[in-house]
Design an enzyme around this catalytic site. Sequence first.
Site, PDB file in Angstrom:
ATOM      1  N   GLY A  10       0.831  -1.215   0.000  1.00 17.78           N
ATOM      2  CA  GLY A  10       0.000   0.000   0.000  1.00 17.78           C
ATOM      3  C   GLY A  10       0.855   1.250   0.000  1.00 17.78           C
ATOM      4  O   GLY A  10       0.599   2.189   0.754  1.00 17.78           O
ATOM      5  N   ALA A  11       1.880   1.236  -0.881  1.00 15.66           N
ATOM      6  CA  ALA A  11       2.888   2.312  -0.826  1.00 15.66           C
ATOM      7  C   ALA A  11       2.594   3.446  -1.791  1.00 15.66           C
ATOM      8  O   ALA A  11       3.404   4.357  -1.922  1.00 15.66           O
ATOM      9  CB  ALA A  11       4.267   1.722  -1.125  1.00 15.66           C
ATOM     10  N   ASN A  12       1.436   3.412  -2.454  1.00 12.63           N
ATOM     11  CA  ASN A  12       1.175   4.476  -3.419  1.00 12.63           C
ATOM     12  C   ASN A  12       0.595   5.730  -2.784  1.00 12.63           C
ATOM     13  O   ASN A  12       0.555   6.778  -3.413  1.00 12.63           O
ATOM     14  CB  ASN A  12       0.231   3.980  -4.529  1.00 12.63           C
ATOM     15  CG  ASN A  12      -1.090   3.488  -3.984  1.00 12.63           C
ATOM     16  OD1 ASN A  12      -1.177   2.366  -3.513  1.00 12.63           O
ATOM     17  ND2 ASN A  12      -2.108   4.317  -4.004  1.00 12.63           N
ATOM     18  N   GLY A  14      -0.630   7.921   1.204  1.00 14.92           N
ATOM     19  CA  GLY A  14      -0.686   8.006   2.664  1.00 14.92           C
ATOM     20  C   GLY A  14       0.625   7.672   3.363  1.00 14.92           C
ATOM     21  O   GLY A  14       1.723   8.016   2.911  1.00 14.92           O
ATOM     22  N   GLY A  16       2.150   4.833   3.766  1.00 12.66           N
ATOM     23  CA  GLY A  16       3.020   3.916   3.021  1.00 12.66           C
ATOM     24  C   GLY A  16       3.891   4.659   2.020  1.00 12.66           C
ATOM     25  O   GLY A  16       5.084   4.360   1.881  1.00 12.66           O
ATOM     26  N   SER A 139      -3.329  -0.200  14.934  1.00 12.52           N
ATOM     27  CA  SER A 139      -4.027   1.047  15.257  1.00 12.52           C
ATOM     28  C   SER A 139      -4.414   1.000  16.735  1.00 12.52           C
ATOM     29  O   SER A 139      -4.576  -0.095  17.296  1.00 12.52           O
ATOM     30  CB  SER A 139      -5.292   1.141  14.416  1.00 12.52           C
ATOM     31  OG  SER A 139      -6.153   2.135  14.913  1.00 12.52           O
ATOM     32  N   TYR A 165     -13.015  -3.661  11.792  1.00 14.13           N
ATOM     33  CA  TYR A 165     -11.712  -2.996  11.621  1.00 14.13           C
ATOM     34  C   TYR A 165     -10.856  -3.225  12.868  1.00 14.13           C
ATOM     35  O   TYR A 165      -9.676  -3.581  12.770  1.00 14.13           O
ATOM     36  CB  TYR A 165     -11.929  -1.486  11.392  1.00 14.13           C
ATOM     37  CG  TYR A 165     -10.640  -0.701  11.207  1.00 14.13           C
ATOM     38  CD1 TYR A 165      -9.905  -0.783  10.020  1.00 14.13           C
ATOM     39  CD2 TYR A 165     -10.143   0.136  12.221  1.00 14.13           C
ATOM     40  CE1 TYR A 165      -8.718  -0.067   9.853  1.00 14.13           C
ATOM     41  CE2 TYR A 165      -8.958   0.852  12.063  1.00 14.13           C
ATOM     42  CZ  TYR A 165      -8.258   0.748  10.868  1.00 14.13           C
ATOM     43  OH  TYR A 165      -7.077   1.465  10.709  1.00 14.13           O
TER      44      TYR A 165
HETATM   45  N1  LIG Z   1      -5.006   7.088   8.877  1.00 13.49           N
HETATM   46  C1  LIG Z   1      -5.097   6.796  10.161  1.00 13.49           C
HETATM   47  O1  LIG Z   1      -5.560   7.612  10.985  1.00 13.49           O
HETATM   48  C2  LIG Z   1      -4.643   5.459  10.664  1.00 13.49           C
HETATM   49  C3  LIG Z   1      -4.722   5.204  12.046  1.00 13.49           C
HETATM   50  C4  LIG Z   1      -4.311   3.972  12.531  1.00 13.49           C
HETATM   51  C5  LIG Z   1      -3.836   3.026  11.652  1.00 13.49           C
HETATM   52  N2  LIG Z   1      -3.783   3.280  10.295  1.00 13.49           N
HETATM   53  C6  LIG Z   1      -3.271   2.225   9.415  1.00 13.49           C
HETATM   54  O2  LIG Z   1      -2.231   2.732   8.606  1.00 13.49           O
HETATM   55  C7  LIG Z   1      -2.150   1.993   7.390  1.00 13.49           C
HETATM   56  C8  LIG Z   1      -1.985   2.938   6.216  1.00 13.49           C
HETATM   57  O3  LIG Z   1      -3.196   3.657   6.033  1.00 13.49           O
HETATM   58  P1  LIG Z   1      -3.262   5.171   5.524  1.00 13.49           P
HETATM   59  O4  LIG Z   1      -3.846   5.953   6.619  1.00 13.49           O
HETATM   60  O5  LIG Z   1      -1.989   5.606   4.909  1.00 13.49           O
HETATM   61  O6  LIG Z   1      -4.424   5.027   4.405  1.00 13.49           O
HETATM   62  P2  LIG Z   1      -4.416   5.180   2.816  1.00 13.49           P
HETATM   63  O7  LIG Z   1      -3.849   6.495   2.397  1.00 13.49           O
HETATM   64  O8  LIG Z   1      -5.803   4.848   2.382  1.00 13.49           O
HETATM   65  O9  LIG Z   1      -3.419   4.047   2.351  1.00 13.49           O
HETATM   66  C9  LIG Z   1      -3.802   2.705   2.365  1.00 13.49           C
HETATM   67  C10 LIG Z   1      -3.048   1.992   1.269  1.00 13.49           C
HETATM   68  O10 LIG Z   1      -3.466   0.618   1.283  1.00 13.49           O
HETATM   69  C11 LIG Z   1      -3.755   0.244  -0.058  1.00 13.49           C
HETATM   70  N3  LIG Z   1      -4.703  -0.871  -0.121  1.00 13.49           N
HETATM   71  C12 LIG Z   1      -5.987  -0.907   0.282  1.00 13.49           C
HETATM   72  N4  LIG Z   1      -6.524  -2.086  -0.005  1.00 13.49           N
HETATM   73  C13 LIG Z   1      -5.560  -2.833  -0.600  1.00 13.49           C
HETATM   74  C14 LIG Z   1      -5.514  -4.127  -1.157  1.00 13.49           C
HETATM   75  N5  LIG Z   1      -6.588  -4.910  -1.199  1.00 13.49           N
HETATM   76  N6  LIG Z   1      -4.348  -4.557  -1.675  1.00 13.49           N
HETATM   77  C15 LIG Z   1      -3.254  -3.781  -1.692  1.00 13.49           C
HETATM   78  N7  LIG Z   1      -3.245  -2.521  -1.210  1.00 13.49           N
HETATM   79  C16 LIG Z   1      -4.397  -2.059  -0.674  1.00 13.49           C
HETATM   80  C17 LIG Z   1      -4.314   1.500  -0.698  1.00 13.49           C
HETATM   81  O11 LIG Z   1      -4.278   1.394  -2.116  1.00 13.49           O
HETATM   82  P3  LIG Z   1      -5.292   2.271  -3.056  1.00 13.49           P
HETATM   83  O12 LIG Z   1      -4.758   3.677  -3.045  1.00 13.49           O
HETATM   84  O13 LIG Z   1      -5.204   1.612  -4.384  1.00 13.49           O
HETATM   85  O14 LIG Z   1      -6.644   2.165  -2.435  1.00 13.49           O
HETATM   86  C18 LIG Z   1      -3.352   2.530  -0.135  1.00 13.49           C
HETATM   87  O15 LIG Z   1      -2.165   2.546  -0.880  1.00 13.49           O
HETATM   88  C19 LIG Z   1      -3.396   1.119   7.345  1.00 13.49           C
HETATM   89  O16 LIG Z   1      -3.063  -0.205   7.716  1.00 13.49           O
HETATM   90  C20 LIG Z   1      -4.301   1.736   8.402  1.00 13.49           C
HETATM   91  O17 LIG Z   1      -5.192   0.787   8.981  1.00 13.49           O
HETATM   92  C21 LIG Z   1      -4.162   4.472   9.797  1.00 13.49           C
END
Ligand SMILES: NC(=O)c1ccc[n+]([C@@H]2O[C@H](COP(=O)([O-])OP(=O)(O)OC[C@H]3O[C@@H](n4cnc5c(N)ncnc54)[C@H](OP(=O)(O)O)[C@@H]3O)[C@@H](O)[C@H]2O)c1
Length: 285
Positions: A10-12, A14, A16, A139, A165
């Site tokens: 998921g490195a594209n 946020g 990642g 989380s 979740y």
């Molecule tokens: N944001 C917060 O407040 C928060 C808080 C606690 C924990 N987290 C955790 O942090 C991690 C990163 O999340 P983020 O906040 O950076 O969100 P994000 O910007 O939505 O990034 C999530 C990434 O996961 C990818 N992804 C989703 N479904 C996938 C699949 N089936 N196969 C491969 N890749 C997939 C997305 O790809 P697409 O762009 O193609 O959808 C995107 O690159 C997650 O595990 C999340 O649960 C986040």
Amino acid sequence: MNGKTICITGANSGIGFHTAQELARAGARVILGVRNREKGENAAVRIRTEIPGAQVDVFPLDLSSRKSIESFAGRVREATSSLDVLVNNAGQMSSRFETTEDGFELQVGVNYLGHFLLTRLLLDRLKQAPEGRVIHLSSSAHYGGKIDFERFRADKGRYKGMPAYAQSKLANVLFASELARRYPDIRSYSLHPGVVGSNIVRPDKLGWLFTIGWTLFKPFTFSPKRGAKTSLFLATATPAPEPNGQYFDEHQHPMKPSRLARDTQVARELWETSERLWREAGATI
Ligand SMILES: NC(=O)c1ccc[n+]([C@@H]2O[C@H](COP(=O)([O-])OP(=O)(O)OC[C@H]3O[C@@H](n4cnc5c(N)ncnc54)[C@H](OP(=O)(O)O)[C@@H]3O)[C@@H](O)[C@H]2O)c1
């Protein structure tokens, strides 16, 4: 990080994306696991533009599909004989009941089970590194989580997105500590990145009302770059934090996870059940 190879799911976007960018800046070769090729190539171009000479590979990975996970692991294995760090970062939030290609509830399927299979398929590459590490994005939501194996596959009663979740994020913490117990040569840590204004809240998954509320709240959240700090700390800290298997908060401090997350019996059962579920789904692990 010169000479190290790091794989980030998921490195594209946020957290990642910023994790990948900063590790490339530090000299590592980064492999971006992305489910959308175009978004992945755009992320690689952004990294290469900002960091001339950055070593970036983009390989397709959809964590909701066993076949895609196996094919991605195969590409990584071909690309490198040793993997220094695997960052299990990709994640989804959803309030609708959906299933993965292999019939798992979507959030536990992508956030946890997909990463379980991927890690298992890359274990030998991690063992080849002098100090292989696996970083699991959990989380603080895990504090409210419970493990109910029946809910890994089916929609049992009325589906509630948040408990699902939280379950997936609790599984991340349990997996991190169990991996450290079973493979003490590999460093394994879970973390809460903070509340981060990323793309995790999407209207098609959580509805417009929630999305509008999140948009209003975003100015009070961490930027995705700030949210990458704990992942970066755990990927690069020398020496590696002790003891192995710990959970860290958004300030890079080790924290006591929930009581359930510390239950070694639940962790063992989760490992064994995950193995069984993947074997039933056709995986060879
Ligand atoms: N944001 C917060 O407040 C928060 C808080 C606690 C924990 N987290 C955790 O942090 C991690 C990163 O999340 P983020 O906040 O950076 O969100 P994000 O910007 O939505 O990034 C999530 C990434 O996961 C990818 N992804 C989703 N479904 C996938 C699949 N089936 N196969 C491969 N890749 C997939 C997305 O790809 P697409 O762009 O193609 O959808 C995107 O690159 C997650 O595990 C999340 O649960 C986040």
